[in-house]
Design an enzyme around this catalytic site. Structure first.
Site, mmCIF file in Angstrom:
data_model
loop_
_atom_site.group_PDB
_atom_site.id
_atom_site.type_symbol
_atom_site.label_atom_id
_atom_site.label_comp_id
_atom_site.label_asym_id
_atom_site.label_seq_id
_atom_site.Cartn_x
_atom_site.Cartn_y
_atom_site.Cartn_z
ATOM 1 N N SER A 152 0.855 -1.183 0.000
ATOM 2 C CA SER A 152 0.000 0.000 0.000
ATOM 3 C C SER A 152 0.890 1.231 0.000
ATOM 4 C CB SER A 152 -0.889 0.000 1.259
ATOM 5 O OG SER A 152 -1.528 1.248 1.442
ATOM 6 N N TYR A 165 -2.076 -1.351 10.429
ATOM 7 C CA TYR A 165 -2.229 -1.455 8.979
ATOM 8 C C TYR A 165 -0.978 -0.940 8.274
ATOM 9 C CZ TYR A 165 -3.982 -0.880 4.256
ATOM 10 O OH TYR A 165 -4.135 -0.958 2.891
#
Length: 266
Positions: A152, A165
């Protein structure tokens, strides 16, 4: 390595980027004839939601692909290895995309709940390792294959609203970058995928502005193009990538006050 993979395995294929990738490959495979058949392409799609996975599989079959769609939780190391070995035995895997992942943030609850953090790491990091290792064993043995790891843009800088995350995706990014160099002599390619905000069930719960939010179909096309070119890093959209890369290069004394003002993820 091939720009025309004949057998592709995608984890987390029941929704979001994973589902969009499955449909993209089924509809755009070079083996599709004028009649619309996808002869020659096999997809192995995995996910935890059997109903949604079945719907994606049916779409891909309708586009002409041969599809196997076993329900799978990538946090189960043994089951994941067995599923990948079975898929490879049916037809050698050309491309494995370790896409399954979950998200979560601190919201307004203060510290991120410990169990949430562990679940995120178990899926986003352990799940990737559980997927990659058995695939790499088979690919290195025959000297061919490609791995795509879903990281990401959040992997470049820790954001206060989503500690686990960001950390899990940072680990995936660095793991993939190291694997690329390590596996290159074996004939196995590795690409790290770093998308920004993409429309999916994961981002649908975000109650804050998401700059340059992208449709999943557009993201899938960019990813497939980057994988076909064996790019080390497939990061997009470019403007947001440039911004997070710059944030990562600046000293925390400058960036921390700014980042603390960002909205927290629920």
């Amino acid at each position: 390595m091939t720009a025309d993979p004949k057998h592709i395995l995608i984890t987390g294929a029941s929704s979001g980027i994973g589902a969009a990738l499955a449909r993209h490959y089924a509809r755009n495979h070079p083996g599709r004839g004028r009649s619309g058949s996808g002869e020659g392409l096999r997809l192995t799609l995995t996910g935890r939601d059997a109903a949604r996975l079945a719907a994606v599989a049916e779409d891909c079959r309708a586009a002409g692909a041969e599809v196997a769609a076993p329900t799978l939780d990538v946090t189960d190391r043994t089951a994941t290895a067995e599923a990948i070995h079975a898929a490879d035995a049916a037809r050698p895997l050309d491309l494995v995309i370790a896409n399954a992942g979950i998200s979560g943030g601190t919201g307004s609850a203060g510290a991120e709940p410990a169990e949430q953090a562990r679940r995120i790491f178990a899926t986003n990091l352990d799940g990737v390792i559980n997927t990659v290792q058995p695939a790499v064993e088979r690919m290195t043995a025959r000297g061919a294959g490609q791995i795509g790891l879903m990281a990401s843009l959040a992997a470049f800088r820790g954001f206060p609203g989503a500690p686990a995350y960001c950390a899990s995706k940072a680990a995936v990014r660095v793991y993939g970058e190291a694997l690329r160099g390590h596996l290159a002599p074996s004939g196995v390619g590795v690409s790290v995928i770093c998308p920004g905000y993409v429309k999916s069930p994961m981002t649908a719960v975000n109650a804050f502005p998401m700059p340059l939010l992208m449709e999943a179909e557009r993201a899938a096309a960019l990813i497939a193009k980057g994988l076909a070119r064996n790019r080390a890093r497939i990061a997009f959209p470019r403007r947001l990538y440039t911004l997070v890369w710059l944030l990562a290069t600046l000293p925390p004394a400058l960036t921390d006050p700014l980042l603390r003002r960002l909205p927290e993820k629920g």
